[in-house]
Design a protein around this motif. Structure first.
Motif, PDB file in Angstrom:
ATOM      1  N   GLY A 201     -16.497   4.652  12.640  1.00  0.00           N
ATOM      2  CA  GLY A 201     -16.977   5.657  11.726  1.00  0.00           C
ATOM      3  C   GLY A 201     -16.090   6.676  11.254  1.00  0.00           C
ATOM      4  N   ILE A 202     -14.743   6.511  11.364  1.00  0.00           N
ATOM      5  CA  ILE A 202     -13.823   7.509  11.187  1.00  0.00           C
ATOM      6  C   ILE A 202     -13.347   7.606   9.785  1.00  0.00           C
ATOM      7  N   VAL A 203     -13.063   8.530   9.141  1.00  0.00           N
ATOM      8  CA  VAL A 203     -12.558   8.627   7.927  1.00  0.00           C
ATOM      9  C   VAL A 203     -11.088   8.191   8.143  1.00  0.00           C
ATOM     10  N   VAL A 204     -10.458   7.439   7.202  1.00  0.00           N
ATOM     11  CA  VAL A 204      -9.181   7.181   7.215  1.00  0.00           C
ATOM     12  C   VAL A 204      -8.379   7.607   5.925  1.00  0.00           C
ATOM     13  N   VAL A 205      -7.489   8.494   5.680  1.00  0.00           N
ATOM     14  CA  VAL A 205      -6.513   8.432   4.732  1.00  0.00           C
ATOM     15  C   VAL A 205      -5.002   8.230   4.806  1.00  0.00           C
ATOM     16  N   ASN A 206      -4.649   7.461   3.920  1.00  0.00           N
ATOM     17  CA  ASN A 206      -3.197   6.881   4.157  1.00  0.00           C
ATOM     18  C   ASN A 206      -2.289   7.781   3.196  1.00  0.00           C
ATOM     19  N   ILE A 207      -1.197   8.710   3.851  1.00  0.00           N
ATOM     20  CA  ILE A 207      -0.382   9.533   3.041  1.00  0.00           C
ATOM     21  C   ILE A 207       1.197   8.804   3.420  1.00  0.00           C
ATOM     22  N   ASP A 208       2.089   9.455   2.372  1.00  0.00           N
ATOM     23  CA  ASP A 208       3.554   9.374   2.660  1.00  0.00           C
ATOM     24  C   ASP A 208       3.923   7.835   2.152  1.00  0.00           C
ATOM     25  N   ASN A 209       3.684   6.866   3.028  1.00  0.00           N
ATOM     26  CA  ASN A 209       4.142   5.496   2.993  1.00  0.00           C
ATOM     27  C   ASN A 209       2.885   4.657   2.983  1.00  0.00           C
ATOM     28  N   GLN A 210       2.554   4.025   1.638  1.00  0.00           N
ATOM     29  CA  GLN A 210       1.524   3.225   1.266  1.00  0.00           C
ATOM     30  C   GLN A 210       1.326   1.810   2.143  1.00  0.00           C
ATOM     31  N   LEU A 211       0.014   1.778   2.698  1.00  0.00           N
ATOM     32  CA  LEU A 211      -0.204   0.641   3.531  1.00  0.00           C
ATOM     33  C   LEU A 211      -0.202  -0.863   2.460  1.00  0.00           C
ATOM     34  N   ASP A 212       0.165  -1.868   2.939  1.00  0.00           N
ATOM     35  CA  ASP A 212       0.250  -3.038   2.413  1.00  0.00           C
ATOM     36  C   ASP A 212      -0.975  -3.588   1.772  1.00  0.00           C
ATOM     37  N   GLN A 213      -0.976  -3.605   0.547  1.00  0.00           N
ATOM     38  CA  GLN A 213      -2.770  -4.090  -0.097  1.00  0.00           C
ATOM     39  C   GLN A 213      -2.920  -5.580   0.268  1.00  0.00           C
ATOM     40  N   ASP A 214      -2.161  -6.595   0.411  1.00  0.00           N
ATOM     41  CA  ASP A 214      -2.322  -7.847   0.771  1.00  0.00           C
ATOM     42  C   ASP A 214      -3.003  -7.885   2.250  1.00  0.00           C
ATOM     43  N   VAL A 215      -2.271  -7.046   3.205  1.00  0.00           N
ATOM     44  CA  VAL A 215      -2.892  -6.878   4.506  1.00  0.00           C
ATOM     45  C   VAL A 215      -4.195  -6.077   4.554  1.00  0.00           C
ATOM     46  N   LEU A 216      -4.366  -5.230   3.835  1.00  0.00           N
ATOM     47  CA  LEU A 216      -5.761  -4.583   3.719  1.00  0.00           C
ATOM     48  C   LEU A 216      -6.724  -5.406   3.246  1.00  0.00           C
ATOM     49  N   GLU A 217      -6.516  -6.276   2.195  1.00  0.00           N
ATOM     50  CA  GLU A 217      -7.297  -7.373   1.841  1.00  0.00           C
ATOM     51  C   GLU A 217      -7.727  -8.290   2.955  1.00  0.00           C
ATOM     52  N   MET A 218      -6.724  -8.640   3.700  1.00  0.00           N
ATOM     53  CA  MET A 218      -6.920  -9.790   4.518  1.00  0.00           C
ATOM     54  C   MET A 218      -7.929  -9.083   5.737  1.00  0.00           C
ATOM     55  N   GLU A 219      -7.648  -7.800   5.979  1.00  0.00           N
ATOM     56  CA  GLU A 219      -8.499  -7.285   7.220  1.00  0.00           C
ATOM     57  C   GLU A 219      -9.603  -6.711   6.606  1.00  0.00           C
TER      58      GLU A 219
END
Length: 321
Positions: free
Chosen positions: A119-137
């Protein structure tokens, strides 16, 4: 006798540390009404991230009634396990939001997925997270930050215009290759050089580190004595390249560019040791992420990526400040 017993009871209560009931309840209500935001960065030994932390702390002090801030960082930008542990610690402490500059674009995704599931809000800054891994997860995390490819291309284009002579050759000092921003900066440099018809004769990762950049740049200059410029994916590596060029006796002969606009590089630009860098406004980058996180907490955000500014910094632009 009754009066004496009454006095003893009062003294006993005071001795046990009893306090007015209104104070703790008021403090608790105030604390619970303010969201807690955790800022998790890479190495605080890097001036860019210490500047980011100071900017975030200044913003919080100006908005103390709006949120609380917890600032964390790792000692070594390659210490992925420690950064994962920081995410887990912040989840366990019950923060409302995590704003993170991940040391790796892939390795942090599972921990951040678990944070979102909590339930925690997460915001990514500076170095972008990998889109393929985000989709996989199966997780969506907004990125708030600059276009690193565009910023690096601005720097590369400016360098290309300054290079003279027939068939100049250049080298690149890359960041950690599993980091998206390192990949994008390399691509920006490559696009600028390809457009200008300038060959990149060597490209190696110095993993964002000054000392490693010094060693690798020295080797590059020895192996390729005709190198006309070194493009560095961050300013710490540019400082290492400056030292290597000086040791090789080629100061003023080899152009150097960087990325981040730290103070030491601003000074080096003024002294003619560095040609240019890119400013992604490190003092405001975490602030942009925090503001996006607060909107998400209050149900006002859309969960979309937000592109932030990145500007070319040269001797001319610095002289105008």
């Amino acid at each position: 006798m009754k009066n004496i017993l009454s006095l003893c009871l009062i003294a006993l209560l005071i001795g046990c540390g009893s306090k007015p009931t209104s104070s703790p309840s008021a403090d608790s209500d105030t604390a619970s009404s303010k969201p807690r935001v955790a800022l998790i960065m890479k190495s605080l030994a890097n001036e860019f991230f210490s500047t980011m932390a100071k900017g975030a702390q200044q913003h919080q002090s100006e908005h103390a009634d709006d949120y609380e801030l917890v600032v964390n960082g790792i000692k070594d930008e390659r210490d992925l396990s420690r950064q994962v542990a920081l995410v887990e610690e912040m989840v366990a402490s019950g923060v409302d939001a995590i704003v993170i500059a991940p040391a790796d674009s892939k390795a942090l995704v599972p921990a951040l997925r678990r944070a979102k599931q909590a339930g925690i809000v997460v915001v990514n800054i500076d170095n972008q997270l990998d889109q393929d891994v985000l989709e996989m997860e199966e997780v969506s995390i907004p990125f708030v930050g600059p276009d690193n490819l565009a910023g690096a291309k601005k720097v590369g284009d400016y360098l290309a215009e300054s290079l003279t002579g027939s068939s100049p050759q250049v080298a690149v000092l890359e960041g950690i290759r599993t980091s998206f921003n390192a990949q994008q900066r390399r691509k920006g440099f490559e696009a600028a050089m390809e457009e200008a018809g300038i060959p990149i004769i060597d490209s190696q990762s110095a993993e964002w580190e000054m000392s490693k950049a010094n060693t690798i740049a020295s080797s590059m200059l020895s192996e390729h004595p005709d190198i006309a410029a070194i493009l560095c994916a961050n300013d710490s590596m540019a400082l290492g390249a400056i030292a290597a060029v000086k040791s090789a006796g080629r100061s003023g002969d080899v152009q150097i560019v960087g990325f981040d606009n730290i103070t030491a590089i601003q000074n080096a630009i003024g002294e003619g040791k560095v040609l240019a860098t890119a400013d992604q406004h490190g003092d405001q980058l975490a602030v942009f992420g925090i503001e996006a996180a607060l909107k998400e907490i209050h149900g006002e955000g859309a969960g979309n990526d937000i592109e932030t500014p990145v500007d070319l910094v040269t001797a001319e632009s610095l002289s105008k400040k």
